[in-house]
Motif scaffolding. Structure first.
Motif, PDB file in Angstrom:
ATOM      1  N   PHE A 100      14.219 -40.902  32.619  1.00 34.69           N
ATOM      2  CA  PHE A 100      14.504 -41.120  31.204  1.00 34.69           C
ATOM      3  C   PHE A 100      13.207 -41.161  30.399  1.00 34.69           C
ATOM      4  N   LYS A 101      12.171 -41.737  30.969  1.00 34.01           N
ATOM      5  CA  LYS A 101      10.863 -41.737  30.305  1.00 34.01           C
ATOM      6  C   LYS A 101      10.369 -40.306  30.089  1.00 34.01           C
ATOM      7  N   LEU A 102      10.531 -39.474  31.115  1.00 33.70           N
ATOM      8  CA  LEU A 102      10.098 -38.082  30.996  1.00 33.70           C
ATOM      9  C   LEU A 102      10.937 -37.343  29.966  1.00 33.70           C
ATOM     10  N   ALA A 103      12.236 -37.626  29.935  1.00 34.02           N
ATOM     11  CA  ALA A 103      13.119 -36.982  28.963  1.00 34.02           C
ATOM     12  C   ALA A 103      12.723 -37.349  27.538  1.00 34.02           C
ATOM     13  N   ILE A 104      12.410 -38.624  27.322  1.00 34.63           N
ATOM     14  CA  ILE A 104      11.976 -39.068  25.995  1.00 34.63           C
ATOM     15  C   ILE A 104      10.635 -38.424  25.631  1.00 34.63           C
ATOM     16  N   GLY A 105       9.737 -38.359  26.613  1.00 31.05           N
ATOM     17  CA  GLY A 105       8.415 -37.806  26.355  1.00 31.05           C
ATOM     18  C   GLY A 105       8.417 -36.330  26.007  1.00 31.05           C
ATOM     19  N   VAL A 106       9.425 -35.594  26.481  1.00 33.01           N
ATOM     20  CA  VAL A 106       9.456 -34.144  26.257  1.00 33.01           C
ATOM     21  C   VAL A 106      10.148 -33.784  24.944  1.00 33.01           C
ATOM     22  N   ILE A 107      10.843 -34.733  24.307  1.00 32.61           N
ATOM     23  CA  ILE A 107      11.586 -34.446  23.069  1.00 32.61           C
ATOM     24  C   ILE A 107      10.710 -33.834  21.978  1.00 32.61           C
ATOM     25  N   PRO A 108       9.530 -34.395  21.659  1.00 35.44           N
ATOM     26  CA  PRO A 108       8.706 -33.792  20.595  1.00 35.44           C
ATOM     27  C   PRO A 108       8.340 -32.340  20.870  1.00 35.44           C
ATOM     28  N   ALA A 109       7.997 -32.015  22.111  1.00 39.98           N
ATOM     29  CA  ALA A 109       7.629 -30.638  22.454  1.00 39.98           C
ATOM     30  C   ALA A 109       8.819 -29.702  22.314  1.00 39.98           C
ATOM     31  N   LEU A 110      10.003 -30.168  22.719  1.00 41.53           N
ATOM     32  CA  LEU A 110      11.205 -29.346  22.583  1.00 41.53           C
ATOM     33  C   LEU A 110      11.500 -29.066  21.107  1.00 41.53           C
ATOM     34  N   PHE A 111      11.344 -30.074  20.286  1.00 42.98           N
ATOM     35  CA  PHE A 111      11.633 -29.935  18.852  1.00 42.98           C
ATOM     36  C   PHE A 111      10.691 -28.928  18.207  1.00 42.98           C
ATOM     37  N   PHE A 112       9.391 -29.124  18.390  1.00 44.96           N
ATOM     38  CA  PHE A 112       8.418 -28.238  17.752  1.00 44.96           C
ATOM     39  C   PHE A 112       8.427 -26.851  18.376  1.00 44.96           C
ATOM     40  N   GLY A 113       8.653 -26.777  19.680  1.00 44.20           N
ATOM     41  CA  GLY A 113       8.719 -25.478  20.327  1.00 44.20           C
ATOM     42  C   GLY A 113       9.883 -24.644  19.829  1.00 44.20           C
ATOM     43  N   PHE A 114      11.018 -25.291  19.585  1.00 40.93           N
ATOM     44  CA  PHE A 114      12.209 -24.573  19.124  1.00 40.93           C
ATOM     45  C   PHE A 114      12.048 -24.070  17.692  1.00 40.93           C
ATOM     46  N   PHE A 115      11.490 -24.898  16.817  1.00 43.99           N
ATOM     47  CA  PHE A 115      11.418 -24.545  15.397  1.00 43.99           C
ATOM     48  C   PHE A 115      10.163 -23.757  15.025  1.00 43.99           C
ATOM     49  N   PHE A 116       9.126 -23.828  15.850  1.00 46.33           N
ATOM     50  CA  PHE A 116       7.880 -23.157  15.498  1.00 46.33           C
ATOM     51  C   PHE A 116       7.424 -22.198  16.605  1.00 46.33           C
ATOM     52  N   LEU A 158       8.833 -46.301  24.430  1.00 45.12           N
ATOM     53  CA  LEU A 158       8.106 -45.992  23.195  1.00 45.12           C
ATOM     54  C   LEU A 158       6.777 -45.326  23.513  1.00 45.12           C
ATOM     55  N   ARG A 159       6.081 -45.850  24.507  1.00 41.76           N
ATOM     56  CA  ARG A 159       4.804 -45.241  24.906  1.00 41.76           C
ATOM     57  C   ARG A 159       5.031 -43.812  25.391  1.00 41.76           C
ATOM     58  N   SER A 160       6.103 -43.580  26.126  1.00 38.44           N
ATOM     59  CA  SER A 160       6.407 -42.231  26.599  1.00 38.44           C
ATOM     60  C   SER A 160       6.592 -41.276  25.423  1.00 38.44           C
ATOM     61  N   PHE A 161       7.312 -41.732  24.417  1.00 42.95           N
ATOM     62  CA  PHE A 161       7.565 -40.889  23.252  1.00 42.95           C
ATOM     63  C   PHE A 161       6.269 -40.589  22.496  1.00 42.95           C
ATOM     64  N   ILE A 162       5.424 -41.596  22.318  1.00 41.93           N
ATOM     65  CA  ILE A 162       4.162 -41.398  21.596  1.00 41.93           C
ATOM     66  C   ILE A 162       3.256 -40.435  22.360  1.00 41.93           C
ATOM     67  N   ILE A 163       3.193 -40.568  23.678  1.00 36.18           N
ATOM     68  CA  ILE A 163       2.403 -39.627  24.487  1.00 36.18           C
ATOM     69  C   ILE A 163       2.957 -38.220  24.326  1.00 36.18           C
ATOM     70  N   GLY A 164       4.283 -38.114  24.273  1.00 39.24           N
ATOM     71  CA  GLY A 164       4.915 -36.812  24.050  1.00 39.24           C
ATOM     72  C   GLY A 164       4.548 -36.217  22.705  1.00 39.24           C
ATOM     73  N   CYS A 165       4.378 -37.077  21.684  1.00 45.88           N
ATOM     74  CA  CYS A 165       3.939 -36.591  20.364  1.00 45.88           C
ATOM     75  C   CYS A 165       2.521 -36.048  20.431  1.00 45.88           C
ATOM     76  N   TRP A 166       1.663 -36.707  21.181  1.00 39.22           N
ATOM     77  CA  TRP A 166       0.305 -36.195  21.370  1.00 39.22           C
ATOM     78  C   TRP A 166       0.334 -34.838  22.062  1.00 39.22           C
ATOM     79  N   GLN A 167       1.247 -34.689  23.014  1.00 37.25           N
ATOM     80  CA  GLN A 167       1.333 -33.444  23.777  1.00 37.25           C
ATOM     81  C   GLN A 167       1.628 -32.241  22.887  1.00 37.25           C
ATOM     82  N   VAL A 168       2.296 -32.467  21.758  1.00 34.55           N
ATOM     83  CA  VAL A 168       2.633 -31.380  20.837  1.00 34.55           C
ATOM     84  C   VAL A 168       1.380 -30.652  20.360  1.00 34.55           C
TER      85      VAL A 168
END
Length: 274
Positions: free
Chosen positions: A76-92, A138-148
């Motif tokens: 679940f941590k990994l799923a949360i962390g990948v959300i930002p990349a999925l969002f930006f990858g899909f739209f941009f 929350l930390r997983s999600f923030i790290i995922g935002c950095w990954q973008v």
């Protein structure tokens, strides 16, 4: 793309995917220096050989992925962390694809990222999170935002997520390992999108990535051999990186990025790279 060219690019992918030096940037530059045509298959290949690198992480950390007691929380941590990349990858996605053809973007990103890595250990002192179990959602999600940030060629997915982890108080070793874990769903999603969703232009005919690969025996061989080579090299690179970090930190990678960025800018200015 010949088998030899595929092997060289796969070696570059395996060496650089999990080091904070930008695998995409290095593959773009390698392809340019070898004069490989920037075709749709080349772009698909440079994404698809990430499958080999993904498998290297799963093999090295198989207990984490298959024998962990609180496996639901881990995934679940990994799923949360990948959300930002999925969002930006899909739209941009189209914008990202256009940037992949720019060696100048790679060079500047390598240079600026190198400066950051020179001082990262000073920026984020006194880490408080030393085990994966202590990484919150929350930390997983923030790290995922950095990954973008890694969607900009030359930034490095590994560097962006490691910096994000250290900013969230993870030790540098844990930040690197969590970056590896987060790479699995991120790269798997990018590869699946490239192979089965995105339409690629093949001489005026739109095809899926897997259709491009299956369109010729040469492409199939390149895909298979490339993934095998990327897997083997990535195994060695991950082991080296973790051991090196424990002793020396990120400074050498920062120096390398700065030198590489300046050298690439010189090649571009001299007309060797376009």
């Amino acid at each position: 793309m010949s088998i030899i060219e595929a092997i060289i690019i796969a070696i570059v992918e395996g060496l650089t995917e999990f080091l904070p030096v930008s695998s995409t940037g290095h593959m773009v530059i390698t392809s340019s220096l070898m004069g490989i045509e920037s075709s749709s298959f080349t772009k698909v290949f440079e994404v698809a050989i990430q499958l080999g690198a993904i498998l290297a992480v799963v093999v090295l950390y198989w207990k984490k992925f298959f024998l962990k007691k609180n496996w639901f929380e881990f995934y679940f941590k990994l799923a949360i962390g990948v959300i930002p990349a999925l969002f930006f990858g899909f739209f941009f996605g189209d914008l990202i694809d256009s940037m992949l053809e720019s060696p100048t973007t790679v060079a500047v990103s390598l240079l600026l990222g190198g400066i950051v890595l020179l001082f990262i250990d000073r920026f984020f002192k006194n880490p408080t999170v030393g085990s994966e179990e202590k990484i919150t959602f929350l930390r997983s999600f923030i790290i995922g935002c950095w990954q973008v940030l890694a969607m900009i060629p030359g930034v490095s997915r590994s560097a962006a997520s490691i910096i994000g982890g250290m900013q969230q108080k993870l030790t540098r070793n844990l930040a690197a390992e969590f970056s590896f874990f987060l790479a699995v769903p991120t790269m798997l999603a990018a590869t699946a999108y490239s192979l089965f969703v995105k339409g690629w232009d093949n001489n005026g005919l739109e095809q899926k990535g897997y259709e491009l690969i299956l369109s010729s025996t040469e492409n199939i061989y390149a895909f298979v051999v490339g993934n095998v080579v990327a897997f083997i090299v990535a195994l060695l690179a991950i082991r080296f990186f973790i051991k090196y970090l424990q002793v020396y930190g990120f400074r050498l990678f920062g120096i390398y990025r700065i030198i590489a960025g300046i050298f690439l800018l010189f090649l571009i200015a001299q007309g060797y790279l376009k």
